[in-house]
Design an enzyme around this catalytic site. Structure first.
Site, PDB file in Angstrom:
ATOM      1  CB  ALA A  60      -0.928  -0.005   1.211  1.00  0.00           C
ATOM      2  CB  ILE A  97       4.472   0.703  -3.841  1.00  0.00           C
ATOM      3  CG1 ILE A  97       5.525  -0.072  -3.032  1.00  0.00           C
ATOM      4  CG2 ILE A  97       4.979   0.985  -5.259  1.00  0.00           C
ATOM      5  CD1 ILE A  97       5.842  -1.444  -3.567  1.00  0.00           C
ATOM      6  CG  ASP A 109      22.311  29.594 -36.826  1.00  0.00           C
ATOM      7  OD1 ASP A 109      21.813  30.690 -37.141  1.00  0.00           O
ATOM      8  OD2 ASP A 109      23.032  28.928 -37.573  1.00  0.00           O
TER       9      ASP A 109
END
Length: 303
Positions: free
Chosen positions: A85, A87, A131
């Protein structure tokens, strides 16, 4: 990789593509590994911390459950359940959704993002140094306005394809007789330029220039005036060329025309005016006056 600053010369090709030094560098750059982004680093760091905390908490709760006479089997299940739970399984999806929403906002601002990780990079960027050639511009020059004598002309069409015309100040195409009167102007624009304008090929979708873009624009201008620029270069062969430099601010092409030695020159207006003794004035040639010089100097400074 050598840039020619001035002058002319001959070169011998000893390698092309990946057989050159630039090709070798490109090959080395392809073998490098890309660094992880700051977000990926933070996510990895967070995952490690959560994993460590989960392991410690699972072991602690398992021991507490055993001491509470829950039984070893149920204590282990209890610890594993609490650990699972802990995680955040939805974190990856939440991050992807957030990046996707940010990419959508960028798309509305006309900025297309191919990779979601680029959104994070843009979000962490304070300054962008780029550029502009090929990004914001096409590295193409086009002549749009002319002043010959004291008359103004317009030029239609863009790019290096001769798909335009020489127009009067009111925007109407000028007659062939007028173009004939202005022939020397357009001839000089072509012969005092070194660039070459080529049609589309397998590598170029549009007309392109080999050489200086400004000179390519002048050659395209001559083609819009109806001149065959390649034939012109052959019928009026060049004897010697004095390259443009920062001191003279002029390019002089010495050529043979109808048995006479003629110099075709282009460059900075003030330098040309200082060397000029006569002026073409709509059909006849007369001595240039200080009023003429002032007119062109003032026009150049205000345009």
């Amino acid at each position: 990789g050598t840039t020619i600053a001035t002058g002319s010369g001959y070169g011998v090709v000893i390698g092309t593509g990946m057989q050159t030094e630039l090709g070798r560098i490109a090959n080395l750059s392809q073998s490098t590994t890309a660094d992880v982004s700051p977000l990926q680093k933070e996510m990895s760091n967070l995952a490690v911390k959560i994993a460590k905390a989960t392991i410690v908490l699972t072991i602690a709760l398992t021991l507490i459950a055993v001491k509470a006479s829950l039984g070893l089997h149920y204590a282990i299940l209890f610890g594993i359940g609490i650990g699972a739970a802990m995680i955040p399984n939805g974190l990856v999806a939440e991050v992807n959704i957030t990046l996707a929403l940010a990419a959508g906002r960028l798309a509305k601002a006309k900025a297309l993002v191919k990779k979601l990780s680029a959104v994070e990079t843009l979000g962490a960027t304070n300054f962008i140094l780029t550029d502009k050639t090929g990004t914001l511009t096409k590295n193409e020059m086009t002549v749009e306005k002319l002043i010959i004598g004291r008359k103004h002309y317009k030029v239609s069409g863009t790019g290096y394809e001769a798909n335009g015309e020489i127009l009067s100040e009111k925007g109407k195409p000028i007659s062939k007789a007028t173009l004939q009167d202005l022939d020397l102007f357009f001839t000089t624009a072509c012969l005092a330029s070194n660039a070459k304008v080529d049609p589309p090929d397998q590598e170029h979708a549009d007309w392109y220039v080999v050489g200086d873009p400004t000179e390519g624009a002048l050659i395209t201008l001559a083609r819009k005036a109806g001149l065959d620029t390649e034939q012109l270069d052959e019928t009026i062969p060049e004897i010697k060329e004095f390259q443009f430099d920062s001191a003279r601010k002029l390019l002089s092409s010495v050529r043979k025309r109808n048995g006479q030695t003629v110099v075709f020159v282009k460059g900075a207006p003030e330098n040309l005016l200082n060397l000029s003794t006569d002026i073409w004035d709509h059909g006849h040639i007369r001595k240039i006056t200080e009023a003429d010089r002032k007119f062109f100097r003032d026009y150049d400074s205000t345009n």
